[in-house]
Design an enzyme around this catalytic site. Structure first.
Site, PDB file in Angstrom:
ATOM      1  N   GLY A  12       0.781  -1.235   0.000  1.00  0.00           N
ATOM      2  CA  GLY A  12       0.000   0.000   0.000  1.00  0.00           C
ATOM      3  C   GLY A  12       0.806   1.276   0.000  1.00  0.00           C
ATOM      4  N   ASN A  14       1.414   3.252  -2.578  1.00  0.00           N
ATOM      5  CA  ASN A  14       0.684   4.264  -3.344  1.00  0.00           C
ATOM      6  C   ASN A  14      -0.534   4.766  -2.560  1.00  0.00           C
ATOM      7  OD1 ASN A  14       1.774   5.035  -6.009  1.00  0.00           O
ATOM      8  ND2 ASN A  14       1.793   2.830  -6.367  1.00  0.00           N
ATOM      9  N   HIS A 109       0.508   2.059 -13.537  1.00  0.00           N
ATOM     10  CA  HIS A 109       1.270   0.927 -14.068  1.00  0.00           C
ATOM     11  C   HIS A 109       2.752   1.307 -14.129  1.00  0.00           C
ATOM     12  CE1 HIS A 109       2.015  -2.715 -16.367  1.00  0.00           C
ATOM     13  NE2 HIS A 109       2.723  -1.994 -17.214  1.00  0.00           N
TER      14      HIS A 109
END
EC number: 2.1.2.2
Length: 201
Positions: A12, A14, A109
């Site tokens: 986690g 991000n 991505h």
């Protein structure tokens, strides 16, 4: 205040970057719920420490992918989420789910799409021998990492890079890119025209 739901599978980082930018006032957003397909994901602990509602939906506990996605959808709708943010969510969402949330799912991505979609984008970049890689924030469509691109950040690929060293350098940019994209969305500055995402000044 716009409400978002964040889908996670791992540590986690991000998610933490988003939480930090909400806390410092950069992002005019509220994380209404954090949902993970892994009950032991560290991302859930991060959310719980910040008093954010968490939900774990295990795929193996569901009879079908449809049931799995229905539970995720119900959790998002119950909290009034307007946008779904994929922050290291390691499952492919079905076309039905994506269409239900059309242009309301954002993913990050670790490669410069359309190059190196799918898993291990960093390893693909190193193996291919590209001189630059980076990360892409994009709207999700029914394909694999093929939706309209919101923004990208570029990092150089060094001659001695491994998958891990490149991944670390890209991750620094991910933590900048995702909040930037979310701010543009929250301020109503993004419009989608075909494959292109236009950003208003």
């Amino acid at each position: 205040m716009h409400k978002i739901g964040v889908l996670v599978s791992g540590r986690g980082s991000n998610l933490q970057a988003i939480m930090d930018r909400i806390a410092d006032g950069y992002l005019p957003l509220e994380i209404a719920v954090v949902i993970s397909d892994k009950p032991d994901a560290f991302a859930l602990e991060r959310a719980q420490k910040a008093d954010i509602k968490t939900v774990a939906v295990e795929r193996k506990a569901c009879a079908s992918k449809e049931e799995f996605e229905a539970k995720i959808n119900a959790a998002l709708e119950a909290e009034g989420c307007e946008l779904v943010v994929l922050a290291g969510f390691m499952r492919i969402l079905s076309a039905d789910f994506v269409n239900k949330w059309q242009h309301k799912i954002i993913n990050i991505h670790p490669a410069l799409l359309p190059s190196f979609p799918g898993l291990h984008g960093q390893k693909q970049a190193v193996d291919y021998g590209v001189k630059f890689s980076g990360c892409t924030v994009h709207f999700v469509d029914a394909g694999t990492d093929s939706g309209p691109i919101i923004l990208q950040k570029v990092v150089p690929v060094m001659d001695d890079d491994t998958e891990d060293t490149l991944a670390d350098r890209i991750l620094v940019q991910e933590h900048i890119a995702m909040p930037e994209a979310l701010k543009l969305w929250a301020e109503g500055k993004l419009t989608i025209e075909g494959r292109k995402v236009k950003v208003k000044a």
